[in-house]
Design a protein around this motif. Sequence first.
Motif, PDB file in Angstrom:
ATOM      1  N   GLY A  69       0.841  -1.193   0.000  1.00 32.93           N
ATOM      2  CA  GLY A  69       0.000   0.000   0.000  1.00 32.93           C
ATOM      3  C   GLY A  69       0.873   1.238   0.000  1.00 32.93           C
ATOM      4  O   GLY A  69       2.048   1.178   0.354  1.00 32.93           O
ATOM      5  N   ARG A  70       0.283   2.358  -0.425  1.00 28.19           N
ATOM      6  CA  ARG A  70       1.032   3.607  -0.486  1.00 28.19           C
ATOM      7  C   ARG A  70       0.854   4.393   0.793  1.00 28.19           C
ATOM      8  O   ARG A  70      -0.253   4.527   1.300  1.00 28.19           O
ATOM      9  N   LEU A  71       1.934   4.920   1.299  1.00 28.25           N
ATOM     10  CA  LEU A  71       1.872   5.824   2.443  1.00 28.25           C
ATOM     11  C   LEU A  71       2.126   7.232   1.914  1.00 28.25           C
ATOM     12  O   LEU A  71       3.227   7.559   1.481  1.00 28.25           O
ATOM     13  N   GLN A  72       1.055   8.053   1.890  1.00 28.99           N
ATOM     14  CA  GLN A  72       1.167   9.408   1.330  1.00 28.99           C
ATOM     15  C   GLN A  72       1.548  10.432   2.384  1.00 28.99           C
ATOM     16  O   GLN A  72       2.205  11.422   2.087  1.00 28.99           O
ATOM     17  N   ARG A  73       1.044  10.228   3.593  1.00 30.46           N
ATOM     18  CA  ARG A  73       1.307  11.186   4.672  1.00 30.46           C
ATOM     19  C   ARG A  73       1.803  10.447   5.900  1.00 30.46           C
ATOM     20  O   ARG A  73       1.375   9.334   6.167  1.00 30.46           O
ATOM     21  N   GLU A  78      11.154   9.966  10.540  1.00 29.18           N
ATOM     22  CA  GLU A  78      11.952   9.069   9.701  1.00 29.18           C
ATOM     23  C   GLU A  78      11.429   9.007   8.270  1.00 29.18           C
ATOM     24  O   GLU A  78      12.126   8.559   7.370  1.00 29.18           O
ATOM     25  N   HIS A  79      10.179   9.432   8.055  1.00 27.43           N
ATOM     26  CA  HIS A  79       9.601   9.396   6.713  1.00 27.43           C
ATOM     27  C   HIS A  79       9.764  10.713   5.967  1.00 27.43           C
ATOM     28  O   HIS A  79       9.426  10.816   4.791  1.00 27.43           O
ATOM     29  N   GLU A  80      10.266  11.734   6.672  1.00 25.16           N
ATOM     30  CA  GLU A  80      10.367  13.062   6.074  1.00 25.16           C
ATOM     31  C   GLU A  80      11.241  13.017   4.818  1.00 25.16           C
ATOM     32  O   GLU A  80      12.331  12.464   4.819  1.00 25.16           O
ATOM     33  N   GLY A  81      10.735  13.602   3.738  1.00 30.08           N
ATOM     34  CA  GLY A  81      11.480  13.661   2.492  1.00 30.08           C
ATOM     35  C   GLY A  81      11.477  12.367   1.709  1.00 30.08           C
ATOM     36  O   GLY A  81      12.099  12.281   0.652  1.00 30.08           O
ATOM     37  N   LYS A  82      10.782  11.344   2.227  1.00 29.02           N
ATOM     38  CA  LYS A  82      10.785  10.049   1.541  1.00 29.02           C
ATOM     39  C   LYS A  82       9.409   9.683   0.986  1.00 29.02           C
ATOM     40  O   LYS A  82       9.261   8.653   0.338  1.00 29.02           O
ATOM     41  N   LEU A  83       8.397  10.486   1.284  1.00 31.19           N
ATOM     42  CA  LEU A  83       7.035  10.155   0.868  1.00 31.19           C
ATOM     43  C   LEU A  83       6.827  10.447  -0.614  1.00 31.19           C
ATOM     44  O   LEU A  83       7.443  11.360  -1.146  1.00 31.19           O
ATOM     45  N   PRO A  84       5.936   9.751  -1.321  1.00 30.91           N
ATOM     46  CA  PRO A  84       5.206   8.608  -0.768  1.00 30.91           C
ATOM     47  C   PRO A  84       6.077   7.370  -0.685  1.00 30.91           C
ATOM     48  O   PRO A  84       6.976   7.185  -1.488  1.00 30.91           O
ATOM     49  N   LEU A  85       5.789   6.554   0.319  1.00 31.79           N
ATOM     50  CA  LEU A  85       6.503   5.296   0.502  1.00 31.79           C
ATOM     51  C   LEU A  85       5.552   4.136   0.220  1.00 31.79           C
ATOM     52  O   LEU A  85       4.340   4.295   0.323  1.00 31.79           O
ATOM     53  N   THR A  86       6.103   3.039  -0.142  1.00 33.52           N
ATOM     54  CA  THR A  86       5.293   1.840  -0.344  1.00 33.52           C
ATOM     55  C   THR A  86       5.486   0.912   0.842  1.00 33.52           C
ATOM     56  O   THR A  86       6.592   0.442   1.102  1.00 33.52           O
ATOM     57  N   LEU A  87       4.385   0.712   1.557  1.00 34.69           N
ATOM     58  CA  LEU A  87       4.425  -0.237   2.673  1.00 34.69           C
ATOM     59  C   LEU A  87       4.229  -1.633   2.109  1.00 34.69           C
ATOM     60  O   LEU A  87       3.442  -1.822   1.181  1.00 34.69           O
ATOM     61  N   LEU A 102       9.145  -0.554   1.136  1.00 35.47           N
ATOM     62  CA  LEU A 102      10.164  -0.611   0.091  1.00 35.47           C
ATOM     63  C   LEU A 102      11.261   0.388   0.423  1.00 35.47           C
ATOM     64  O   LEU A 102      11.019   1.409   1.074  1.00 35.47           O
ATOM     65  N   ALA A 103      12.457   0.106  -0.042  1.00 32.19           N
ATOM     66  CA  ALA A 103      13.561   1.051   0.113  1.00 32.19           C
ATOM     67  C   ALA A 103      13.177   2.373  -0.544  1.00 32.19           C
ATOM     68  O   ALA A 103      12.450   2.397  -1.543  1.00 32.19           O
ATOM     69  N   ALA A 104      13.656   3.465   0.019  1.00 35.40           N
ATOM     70  CA  ALA A 104      13.314   4.790  -0.495  1.00 35.40           C
ATOM     71  C   ALA A 104      13.724   4.941  -1.955  1.00 35.40           C
ATOM     72  O   ALA A 104      13.124   5.705  -2.710  1.00 35.40           O
ATOM     73  N   SER A 105      14.741   4.208  -2.372  1.00 32.60           N
ATOM     74  CA  SER A 105      15.236   4.307  -3.744  1.00 32.60           C
ATOM     75  C   SER A 105      14.355   3.569  -4.748  1.00 32.60           C
ATOM     76  O   SER A 105      14.507   3.742  -5.952  1.00 32.60           O
ATOM     77  N   GLU A 106      13.430   2.746  -4.250  1.00 33.99           N
ATOM     78  CA  GLU A 106      12.557   1.967  -5.143  1.00 33.99           C
ATOM     79  C   GLU A 106      11.354   2.821  -5.521  1.00 33.99           C
ATOM     80  O   GLU A 106      10.439   2.999  -4.732  1.00 33.99           O
ATOM     81  N   ARG A 107      11.338   3.324  -6.738  1.00 34.33           N
ATOM     82  CA  ARG A 107      10.244   4.212  -7.135  1.00 34.33           C
ATOM     83  C   ARG A 107       9.212   3.521  -8.011  1.00 34.33           C
ATOM     84  O   ARG A 107       8.073   3.956  -8.102  1.00 34.33           O
ATOM     85  N   ALA A 108       9.596   2.453  -8.691  1.00 35.88           N
ATOM     86  CA  ALA A 108       8.643   1.767  -9.563  1.00 35.88           C
ATOM     87  C   ALA A 108       7.618   1.016  -8.724  1.00 35.88           C
ATOM     88  O   ALA A 108       7.933   0.568  -7.625  1.00 35.88           O
ATOM     89  N   PRO A 109       6.390   0.920  -9.227  1.00 36.47           N
ATOM     90  CA  PRO A 109       5.365   0.197  -8.465  1.00 36.47           C
ATOM     91  C   PRO A 109       5.744  -1.259  -8.257  1.00 36.47           C
ATOM     92  O   PRO A 109       6.426  -1.853  -9.087  1.00 36.47           O
TER      93      PRO A 109
END
Length: 136
Positions: A69-73, A78-87, A102-109
């Motif tokens: 799932g996506r974490l938008q907010r 620890e999440h600052e500057g990394k959103l959205p994150l994929t849980l 997912l690692a912050a560097s992983e941007r693809a779905p």
Amino acid sequence: MAESSSAAPEIEERSLPFFEAAERGVLALQRCQTCGTFLAPVRSRCSSCGGTRIAWAEASGSGRVWSHGRLQRSFLPEHEGKLPLTLVWVELDERVRFASRLAASERAPVRTGDRVSVVFERLADGTPVPVFRRAD
Ligand SMILES: [Zn+2]
């Protein structure tokens, strides 16, 4: 334990082996010494047989995405500057589900069933946290 204002997970004494392994880039899980079931999160009794003989063991750190799932907010620093994150919930090869992201560097779905493997990111205070990236 001293109070801390950081977002680091509170390191309880019984979780210390987990963080010691993480420092070596290894994902450690509890394992029932009676029936061999791997356990997560940390517990004092086996979820399979009810046994209390539990020790830490090194896990492969590999598995498949079971749910995501996506974490938008987030209000966590620890999440600052990394959103959205994929849980992600990862079904590890040890047949236990592990909640992470997912690692912050992983941007693809990511898709359910994708192979992933653990990597460790560090919080601002240096605490290593296990996250996952797509395995090729
Ligand atoms: Zn057991």
